[in-house]
Design a protein around this motif. Sequence first.
Motif, PDB file in Angstrom:
ATOM      1  N   ASP A 289     -20.967  38.159 -48.865  1.00  0.00           N
ATOM      2  CA  ASP A 289     -21.587  38.748 -50.054  1.00  0.00           C
ATOM      3  C   ASP A 289     -22.077  40.167 -49.800  1.00  0.00           C
ATOM      4  OD1 ASP A 289     -21.092  36.462 -51.500  1.00  0.00           O
ATOM      5  OD2 ASP A 289     -23.122  35.652 -51.283  1.00  0.00           O
ATOM      6  N   LYS A 290     -22.437  40.466 -48.554  1.00  0.00           N
ATOM      7  CA  LYS A 290     -22.945  41.797 -48.212  1.00  0.00           C
ATOM      8  C   LYS A 290     -21.872  42.877 -48.315  1.00  0.00           C
ATOM      9  CE  LYS A 290     -26.379  39.942 -45.049  1.00  0.00           C
ATOM     10  NZ  LYS A 290     -26.749  39.757 -43.640  1.00  0.00           N
ATOM     11  N   VAL A 291     -20.601  42.496 -48.208  1.00  0.00           N
ATOM     12  CA  VAL A 291     -19.524  43.493 -48.223  1.00  0.00           C
ATOM     13  C   VAL A 291     -18.598  43.378 -49.430  1.00  0.00           C
ATOM     14  CG1 VAL A 291     -19.519  43.840 -45.724  1.00  0.00           C
ATOM     15  CG2 VAL A 291     -18.061  42.073 -46.701  1.00  0.00           C
ATOM     16  N   VAL A 292     -18.874  42.417 -50.300  1.00  0.00           N
ATOM     17  CA  VAL A 292     -18.038  42.249 -51.495  1.00  0.00           C
ATOM     18  C   VAL A 292     -18.400  43.325 -52.528  1.00  0.00           C
ATOM     19  CG1 VAL A 292     -17.561  40.719 -53.454  1.00  0.00           C
ATOM     20  CG2 VAL A 292     -17.669  39.784 -51.151  1.00  0.00           C
ATOM     21  N   ALA A 293     -17.366  43.932 -53.087  1.00  0.00           N
ATOM     22  CA  ALA A 293     -17.546  44.970 -54.103  1.00  0.00           C
ATOM     23  C   ALA A 293     -17.848  44.334 -55.459  1.00  0.00           C
ATOM     24  CB  ALA A 293     -16.281  45.822 -54.201  1.00  0.00           C
ATOM     25  N   SER A 294     -18.148  45.172 -56.427  1.00  0.00           N
ATOM     26  CA  SER A 294     -18.467  44.671 -57.760  1.00  0.00           C
ATOM     27  C   SER A 294     -17.284  43.962 -58.420  1.00  0.00           C
ATOM     28  CB  SER A 294     -18.959  45.807 -58.650  1.00  0.00           C
ATOM     29  OG  SER A 294     -17.958  46.793 -58.775  1.00  0.00           O
ATOM     30  N   ASP A 295     -16.055  44.250 -57.924  1.00  0.00           N
ATOM     31  CA  ASP A 295     -14.886  43.564 -58.486  1.00  0.00           C
ATOM     32  C   ASP A 295     -14.636  42.213 -57.817  1.00  0.00           C
ATOM     33  OD1 ASP A 295     -13.869  44.282 -56.012  1.00  0.00           O
ATOM     34  OD2 ASP A 295     -12.134  45.362 -56.801  1.00  0.00           O
ATOM     35  N   GLY A 296     -15.520  41.820 -56.875  1.00  0.00           N
ATOM     36  CA  GLY A 296     -15.410  40.517 -56.228  1.00  0.00           C
ATOM     37  C   GLY A 296     -14.496  40.477 -55.025  1.00  0.00           C
ATOM     38  N   THR A 297     -14.010  41.641 -54.570  1.00  0.00           N
ATOM     39  CA  THR A 297     -13.097  41.670 -53.424  1.00  0.00           C
ATOM     40  C   THR A 297     -13.740  42.349 -52.224  1.00  0.00           C
ATOM     41  OG1 THR A 297     -12.083  43.774 -54.032  1.00  0.00           O
ATOM     42  CG2 THR A 297     -11.075  41.772 -54.931  1.00  0.00           C
ATOM     43  N   LEU A 298     -13.127  42.133 -51.076  1.00  0.00           N
ATOM     44  CA  LEU A 298     -13.532  42.794 -49.838  1.00  0.00           C
ATOM     45  C   LEU A 298     -12.832  44.150 -49.762  1.00  0.00           C
ATOM     46  CD1 LEU A 298     -13.091  39.688 -47.539  1.00  0.00           C
ATOM     47  CD2 LEU A 298     -15.256  40.657 -48.320  1.00  0.00           C
ATOM     48  N   PRO A 299     -13.242  45.026 -48.821  1.00  0.00           N
ATOM     49  CA  PRO A 299     -12.518  46.293 -48.655  1.00  0.00           C
ATOM     50  C   PRO A 299     -11.015  46.031 -48.493  1.00  0.00           C
ATOM     51  CG  PRO A 299     -14.519  46.356 -47.377  1.00  0.00           C
ATOM     52  CD  PRO A 299     -14.382  44.941 -47.920  1.00  0.00           C
ATOM     53  N   GLY A 300     -10.210  46.808 -49.179  1.00  0.00           N
ATOM     54  CA  GLY A 300      -8.765  46.611 -49.162  1.00  0.00           C
ATOM     55  C   GLY A 300      -8.292  45.683 -50.263  1.00  0.00           C
TER      56      GLY A 300
ATOM     57  N   MET B 168      -9.007  42.337 -50.647  1.00  0.00           N
ATOM     58  CA  MET B 168      -8.794  40.934 -50.295  1.00  0.00           C
ATOM     59  C   MET B 168      -9.860  40.034 -50.923  1.00  0.00           C
ATOM     60  SD  MET B 168      -8.462  39.052 -46.603  1.00  0.00           S
ATOM     61  CE  MET B 168      -6.747  39.487 -46.343  1.00  0.00           C
ATOM     62  N   ASP B 169      -9.406  38.904 -51.403  1.00  0.00           N
ATOM     63  CA  ASP B 169     -10.284  37.894 -51.960  1.00  0.00           C
ATOM     64  C   ASP B 169     -11.070  37.235 -50.815  1.00  0.00           C
ATOM     65  OD1 ASP B 169     -11.052  35.917 -54.121  1.00  0.00           O
ATOM     66  OD2 ASP B 169     -10.137  34.584 -52.640  1.00  0.00           O
ATOM     67  N   PRO B 170     -12.388  37.062 -50.949  1.00  0.00           N
ATOM     68  CA  PRO B 170     -13.183  36.453 -49.883  1.00  0.00           C
ATOM     69  C   PRO B 170     -12.700  35.057 -49.470  1.00  0.00           C
ATOM     70  CG  PRO B 170     -14.630  37.491 -51.470  1.00  0.00           C
ATOM     71  CD  PRO B 170     -13.236  37.538 -52.047  1.00  0.00           C
ATOM     72  N   GLU B 171     -12.226  34.254 -50.426  1.00  0.00           N
ATOM     73  CA  GLU B 171     -11.735  32.911 -50.078  1.00  0.00           C
ATOM     74  C   GLU B 171     -10.459  32.988 -49.237  1.00  0.00           C
ATOM     75  OE1 GLU B 171     -13.388  30.017 -50.440  1.00  0.00           O
ATOM     76  OE2 GLU B 171     -14.986  31.288 -51.217  1.00  0.00           O
ATOM     77  N   ALA B 172      -9.592  33.954 -49.554  1.00  0.00           N
ATOM     78  CA  ALA B 172      -8.373  34.148 -48.749  1.00  0.00           C
ATOM     79  C   ALA B 172      -8.752  34.579 -47.341  1.00  0.00           C
ATOM     80  CB  ALA B 172      -7.472  35.192 -49.407  1.00  0.00           C
ATOM     81  N   PHE B 173      -9.781  35.416 -47.230  1.00  0.00           N
ATOM     82  CA  PHE B 173     -10.251  35.864 -45.918  1.00  0.00           C
ATOM     83  C   PHE B 173     -10.743  34.674 -45.091  1.00  0.00           C
ATOM     84  CE2 PHE B 173     -13.765  37.324 -43.201  1.00  0.00           C
ATOM     85  CZ  PHE B 173     -13.069  38.203 -42.388  1.00  0.00           C
ATOM     86  N   LYS B 174     -11.519  33.790 -45.715  1.00  0.00           N
ATOM     87  CA  LYS B 174     -12.019  32.611 -44.998  1.00  0.00           C
ATOM     88  C   LYS B 174     -10.862  31.744 -44.501  1.00  0.00           C
ATOM     89  CE  LYS B 174     -16.111  31.954 -47.766  1.00  0.00           C
ATOM     90  NZ  LYS B 174     -16.814  30.990 -48.596  1.00  0.00           N
ATOM     91  N   LYS B 175      -9.852  31.600 -45.343  1.00  0.00           N
ATOM     92  CA  LYS B 175      -8.677  30.808 -44.965  1.00  0.00           C
ATOM     93  C   LYS B 175      -7.962  31.446 -43.773  1.00  0.00           C
ATOM     94  CE  LYS B 175      -4.656  28.650 -47.095  1.00  0.00           C
ATOM     95  NZ  LYS B 175      -3.852  28.528 -48.295  1.00  0.00           N
TER      96      LYS B 175
END
Length: 127
Positions: A52-63, A65-72
């Motif tokens: 949550d600390k690095v998620v942008a306002s659009d709900g994605t990580l830098p680049g 990427m979806d946070p759930e895909a990153f966890k996977k």
Amino acid sequence: DDCFDKESLSQRLLEARATGRANPDILEKFNKAKLEQTFNEEKMEIKDEDLDKVVASDGTLPGGMDPEAFKKLIGNPEVMALLQSPKMQEAMQVMMTGGQEELEKKMKDDPELIEVVKKLDGVMKSM
């Protein structure tokens, strides 16, 4: 060439997110955490509050990427091994500081770099 107003700062932040640029110190933190967890025989885990600390306002990580895909991805042992390789760390650092264009330039002169990026791409596509 520096930011003097809110609009230019906002534009720079949007560009950084879109290109995947980030502070490469994150790699050192990753390596330290991974080493400590390996030493303590723990499984690496990313908490939602950390993401949550690095998620942008659009709900994605830098680049983008979806946070759930990153966890996977980080739950995949093959991906974790790739992320720890010195060549992949080099690729990530180039991407974070110079963006996609800089990574593509560097790959032209480095067949080993091409190989690890292709391997990661293949693993990501198979997930």
